[in-house]
Design an enzyme around this catalytic site. Sequence first.
Site, PDB file in Angstrom:
ATOM      1  N   ASN A   1     -88.889  10.958 -54.048  1.00 30.62           N
ATOM      2  CA  ASN A   1     -88.120   9.818 -54.520  1.00 30.62           C
ATOM      3  C   ASN A   1     -86.660   9.908 -54.120  1.00 30.62           C
ATOM      4  O   ASN A   1     -86.069   8.945 -53.635  1.00 30.62           O
ATOM      5  CB  ASN A   1     -88.210   9.722 -56.045  1.00 30.62           C
ATOM      6  CG  ASN A   1     -89.449   8.988 -56.479  1.00 30.62           C
ATOM      7  OD1 ASN A   1     -89.543   7.789 -56.338  1.00 30.62           O
ATOM      8  ND2 ASN A   1     -90.427   9.731 -56.980  1.00 30.62           N
TER       9      ASN A   1
ATOM     10  N   ARG B   1     -92.776  14.995 -56.110  1.00 26.81           N
ATOM     11  CA  ARG B   1     -92.476  13.634 -56.575  1.00 26.81           C
ATOM     12  C   ARG B   1     -90.968  13.424 -56.656  1.00 26.81           C
ATOM     13  O   ARG B   1     -90.424  12.449 -56.140  1.00 26.81           O
ATOM     14  CB  ARG B   1     -93.078  13.397 -57.961  1.00 26.81           C
ATOM     15  CG  ARG B   1     -92.643  12.049 -58.567  1.00 26.81           C
ATOM     16  CD  ARG B   1     -93.198  11.839 -59.950  1.00 26.81           C
ATOM     17  NE  ARG B   1     -94.654  11.750 -59.924  1.00 26.81           N
ATOM     18  CZ  ARG B   1     -95.457  12.656 -60.392  1.00 26.81           C
ATOM     19  NH1 ARG B   1     -94.961  13.747 -60.932  1.00 26.81           N
ATOM     20  NH2 ARG B   1     -96.747  12.506 -60.331  1.00 26.81           N
TER      21      ARG B   1
ATOM     22  N   SER C   1     -97.169  18.316 -57.275  1.00 25.55           N
ATOM     23  CA  SER C   1     -96.870  16.916 -57.594  1.00 25.55           C
ATOM     24  C   SER C   1     -95.534  16.834 -58.322  1.00 25.55           C
ATOM     25  O   SER C   1     -94.729  15.937 -58.083  1.00 25.55           O
ATOM     26  CB  SER C   1     -97.983  16.321 -58.455  1.00 25.55           C
ATOM     27  OG  SER C   1     -97.997  16.947 -59.717  1.00 25.55           O
TER      28      SER C   1
END
Lengths: 292, 156
Positions: free
Chosen positions: A230, A226, A222
């Site tokens: 993004n 992440r 994660s």
Amino acid sequence: MAGSTPTVSEYITHHLTNLTFGKLPGGFERADGTFIGADGAWVFAHDGAEASAMGFNAIHVDSMLWSIGLGLVFCWIFRSVAKKAQSGVPSGMVNAVEMIVQFVDNTVRDTFHGKNKLIAPLALTVFVWVFLLNLMDLVPIDLFPKLFELAGVHFMKIVPSTDPNITLGMAVGVFILMLYYSIKVKGFGFVKELTMTPFNHWAFIPVNLFMEIVGLLAKPFSLGLRLFGNLYAGEMIFILIAALFSAGALWMVPAGLLQVAWGIFHLLVIPLQAFIFMVLTVVYLSMAHEDH
Amino acid sequence: MNINLTLIGQMIAFVCFVMFCMKYVWPPLLAAMAEREKKIADGLAAADRASHDLELAQEKAVERLKEAKHEAAGIVDAANKRGAQLIEEAKQAAIVEADRVKAAAQAEIEQETNRAREQLRGQVAALALAGAEKVLGAQIDQASHAELVDKLASEL
């Protein structure tokens, strides 16, 4: 690419391809029709297919160089300030750097309650480095690829944090530290944590183990994905907006407006993602230090 | 978007940068900041102390001023009193002196008067005797008529 005007999909693919140096397997037919010798060879990939064929034995030269380069920029700036910093009146760069250091220090103090000399410098490195990596997103996307193309380099992806290798590389680094501190601080308690929670009964050990290991592995993934997600999405939109410029004179104005709007939005995303990465790093390491 | 050696490379770079930061960046920066914080705290404390001292000094100064004024007033008062006293003394002395001078003068005048009177009396007695001698045309025995002459003279 050279010569003819690329189609939009070619343009996008081109922008999403790293400059890859790796080992092609023996007998591989290259894009220009030549064949690789039986032992394989270390070459620069000419297209995405070649890069894929290299498998794990390849390195994204552009990601690596920009990443290390920006890391060195961080080290250079902060080291020169650290040498200058005194208890007198601070000024200019010293002020800026000390503000960042103070900010990171406060965040770490709020989140991490143990005693560890590594955590705060780690958080500072992560924050500034990731910030710089993300910052490359604001450089006009065609600038460096074009410049490098003029110099004979065909692929150049200058935002390292849109490369999952880079983000996961850091996340795995953090993960290793998590495991290290979990074992160091908790010792056997770490095994107990993996096997006896959340159901404190020996019959549930396999279930517990499965759940805890999934939970444990989810953390680095994660963390890395992440940031990657993004920034990759942001970069993608920048590419699409850039492609929109070529869709005709009528699209120039909306494309320009979109470019500005997305750029402004990224002024928020860039430090925010760097901050999230730092905070999660500290939180995960803090959890590794806490004995239940 | 392949996972490859870049991952390992990034990990190594990560470790190097973190170690560099931990060794050469974080400690001096934090030390400098902590030192400055302490300096500022000391400075503020000193300023506090100084302002407190100032307040005390002002209080003291006001007190001293009041005291001094009081003292000065006392001194002026005493001086005034002393002056009045001196004047009074001088006045008394002058009166005494004047009286003395007056008395001496009076005494002298009296003495002078008496002497003049005595002299006059003597001369009158001689005159009277001479007059009487002429009137009588005879010798008056000075000795036998002395009592008479003296009586005459004293009556003048």
